[in-house]
Design an enzyme around this catalytic site. Structure first.
Site, PDB file in Angstrom:
ATOM      1  CB  SER A   1      39.154  33.534  29.458  1.00  0.00           C
ATOM      2  OG  SER A   1      40.388  33.077  29.975  1.00  0.00           O
TER       3      SER A   1
ATOM      4  CE1 TYR B   1      36.131  32.194  33.652  1.00  0.00           C
ATOM      5  CE2 TYR B   1      38.117  31.448  32.524  1.00  0.00           C
ATOM      6  CZ  TYR B   1      37.325  32.476  33.007  1.00  0.00           C
ATOM      7  OH  TYR B   1      37.734  33.785  32.851  1.00  0.00           O
TER       8      TYR B   1
HETATM    9  P1  NAP Z   1      36.613  39.417  39.855  1.00  0.00           P
HETATM   10  O1  NAP Z   1      37.799  40.133  40.368  1.00  0.00           O
HETATM   11  O2  NAP Z   1      36.205  38.139  40.491  1.00  0.00           O
HETATM   12  O3  NAP Z   1      35.366  40.426  39.877  1.00  0.00           O
HETATM   13  C1  NAP Z   1      34.143  39.936  39.449  1.00  0.00           C
HETATM   14  C2  NAP Z   1      33.114  41.026  39.396  1.00  0.00           C
HETATM   15  O4  NAP Z   1      31.931  40.445  38.829  1.00  0.00           O
HETATM   16  C3  NAP Z   1      32.751  41.568  40.749  1.00  0.00           C
HETATM   17  O5  NAP Z   1      32.453  42.942  40.640  1.00  0.00           O
HETATM   18  C4  NAP Z   1      31.495  40.768  41.116  1.00  0.00           C
HETATM   19  O6  NAP Z   1      30.577  41.521  41.891  1.00  0.00           O
HETATM   20  C5  NAP Z   1      30.884  40.563  39.742  1.00  0.00           C
HETATM   21  N1  NAP Z   1      30.026  39.397  39.690  1.00  0.00           N
HETATM   22  C6  NAP Z   1      30.319  38.086  39.940  1.00  0.00           C
HETATM   23  N2  NAP Z   1      29.225  37.336  39.813  1.00  0.00           N
HETATM   24  C7  NAP Z   1      28.221  38.168  39.458  1.00  0.00           C
HETATM   25  C8  NAP Z   1      26.849  38.002  39.180  1.00  0.00           C
HETATM   26  N3  NAP Z   1      26.267  36.798  39.272  1.00  0.00           N
HETATM   27  N4  NAP Z   1      26.120  39.086  38.856  1.00  0.00           N
HETATM   28  C9  NAP Z   1      26.666  40.326  38.810  1.00  0.00           C
HETATM   29  N5  NAP Z   1      27.965  40.540  39.056  1.00  0.00           N
HETATM   30  C10 NAP Z   1      28.728  39.487  39.389  1.00  0.00           C
HETATM   31  O7  NAP Z   1      36.780  39.089  38.297  1.00  0.00           O
HETATM   32  P2  NAP Z   1      37.703  39.776  37.162  1.00  0.00           P
HETATM   33  O8  NAP Z   1      39.027  39.134  37.212  1.00  0.00           O
HETATM   34  O9  NAP Z   1      37.599  41.259  37.261  1.00  0.00           O
HETATM   35  O10 NAP Z   1      36.967  39.221  35.839  1.00  0.00           O
HETATM   36  C11 NAP Z   1      36.155  40.024  35.013  1.00  0.00           C
HETATM   37  C12 NAP Z   1      35.902  39.284  33.709  1.00  0.00           C
HETATM   38  O11 NAP Z   1      37.145  39.043  33.045  1.00  0.00           O
HETATM   39  C13 NAP Z   1      35.238  37.911  33.879  1.00  0.00           C
HETATM   40  O12 NAP Z   1      34.308  37.687  32.837  1.00  0.00           O
HETATM   41  C14 NAP Z   1      36.402  36.957  33.767  1.00  0.00           C
HETATM   42  O13 NAP Z   1      35.993  35.672  33.346  1.00  0.00           O
HETATM   43  C15 NAP Z   1      37.251  37.650  32.736  1.00  0.00           C
HETATM   44  N6  NAP Z   1      38.660  37.259  32.762  1.00  0.00           N
HETATM   45  C16 NAP Z   1      39.435  37.512  33.855  1.00  0.00           C
HETATM   46  C17 NAP Z   1      40.763  37.102  33.840  1.00  0.00           C
HETATM   47  C18 NAP Z   1      41.697  37.332  35.018  1.00  0.00           C
HETATM   48  O14 NAP Z   1      42.813  36.817  34.988  1.00  0.00           O
HETATM   49  N7  NAP Z   1      41.317  38.073  36.034  1.00  0.00           N
HETATM   50  C19 NAP Z   1      41.309  36.459  32.718  1.00  0.00           C
HETATM   51  C20 NAP Z   1      40.476  36.222  31.626  1.00  0.00           C
HETATM   52  C21 NAP Z   1      39.158  36.642  31.661  1.00  0.00           C
HETATM   53  P3  NAP Z   1      30.204  41.120  43.415  1.00  0.00           P
HETATM   54  O15 NAP Z   1      31.487  41.249  44.218  1.00  0.00           O
HETATM   55  O16 NAP Z   1      29.154  42.118  43.791  1.00  0.00           O
HETATM   56  O17 NAP Z   1      29.729  39.699  43.377  1.00  0.00           O
END
Ligand code: NAP
Length: 246
Positions: free
Chosen positions: A141, A154
């Site tokens: 991130s 985090y």
């Molecule tokens: P999100 O909208 O919260 O979606 C998370 C996804 O991960 C969902 O499909 C969820 O599935 C799954 N998940 C959560 N816990 C899990 C577990 N224990 N085992 C398997 N699947 C799990 O998150 P996102 O924003 O798409 O983030 C994706 C990645 O990008 C993450 O690594 C996050 O740290 C990184 N990131 C995001 C941002 C941002 O601004 N959004 C910025 C920097 C980095 P379920 O619904 O089935 O639980």
């Protein structure tokens, strides 16, 4: 490559948000995809249906990435369905914001279990079972670098993911396997939007030179580049996709 020449990807946390966009994009690029989810079965099934409706191949597989058996289960499922694994996208993650003085052990350990240990076990399984010439794409991130208050657990988990990315790239390079990390800035998903007021979102947008939030497809195209033929000489890097915020 599988017997029919098709490459195979596992995308963790692919039921929603960035992971879902990655699964759809890789499938569009001709790759068979394992769509992993933890609890959102309906959303994962919908992603698979969307891929199949467009002529692609995908299966949905439940596994809690924070658990010890998730990665072996996912690799088993990918081998059974598609014959092997060429690409692993360690995208699943959680983010719970709290000052360090108010972070309890359970919250700290859950960040480490999913964001860090899940990625570790994914790299380990890929080192044992991924076909030569494969790609591992981890998720950091842009918080690593900004280190704002309340991001302690985090940011620590993601900084460690970056460290492992560098080490793994040196261990697996001889087999033609590249290991990189993508470090997004603010992307409009549940993870980023949940609990933020419009005013706070606008304040954050104000820190981004490109003056908008990222969209899941902005990140999926970076992953597609790293997973595809044009990214083949990129190894051991952290690619910050964040509109220029850091
Ligand atoms: P999100 O909208 O919260 O979606 C998370 C996804 O991960 C969902 O499909 C969820 O599935 C799954 N998940 C959560 N816990 C899990 C577990 N224990 N085992 C398997 N699947 C799990 O998150 P996102 O924003 O798409 O983030 C994706 C990645 O990008 C993450 O690594 C996050 O740290 C990184 N990131 C995001 C941002 C941002 O601004 N959004 C910025 C920097 C980095 P379920 O619904 O089935 O639980």
């Amino acid at each position: 490559m599988s017997t029919n020449g098709q490459r195979v990807a596992i995308v963790t946390g692919a039921s929603k948000g960035i992971g879902r966009a990655i699964a759809l994009r890789l499938a569009k690029d001709g790759i068979a995809v394992v769509v992993n989810y933890a609890s959102s079965r309906g959303a994962a099934d919908e992603a698979v249906a969307e891929i199949e409706a467009a002529g692609g191949r995908a299966i949905a597989v439940q596994a809690d990435i924070g658990g010890p058996a998730a990665m072996t289960d996912l690799f088993d499922a990918a081998e059974r369905a598609f014959g092997g694994i060429d690409i692993l996208v360690n995208n699943a993650g959680i983010m719970k914001l709290a000052p360090l003085s108010e972070t309890d052990d359970a919250a700290f350990e859950r960040h480490m279990a999913i964001n860090l240990a899940g990625t570790f076990r994914g790299i380990r399984e890929a080192g044992r079972r991924m076909r030569d010439g494969g790609r591992i794409i981890n998720f950091s991130s842009s918080v690593v670098g900004v280190y704002g208050p309340a991001y302690g657990a985090y940011a620590a988990s993601k900084a460690a993911v970056e460290a492992m990315t560098h080490v793994a790239s040196k261990e697996l390079g001889r087999r033609g396997i590249t290991v990189n990390a993508v470090a997004p800035g603010p992307v409009e998903t549940d993870m980023f939007m949940n609990g933020k007021s419009d005013e706070l979102v606008q304040r954050i947008v104000g820190t981004i030179p490109l003056a908008r939030l990222g969209q899941p497809d902005d990140i999926a195209s970076v992953v597609a580049f790293l997973a595809g033929p044009e990214g083949g000489w990129v190894n051991g890097q952290v690619l910050r996709a964040n509109g220029g915020m850091i």
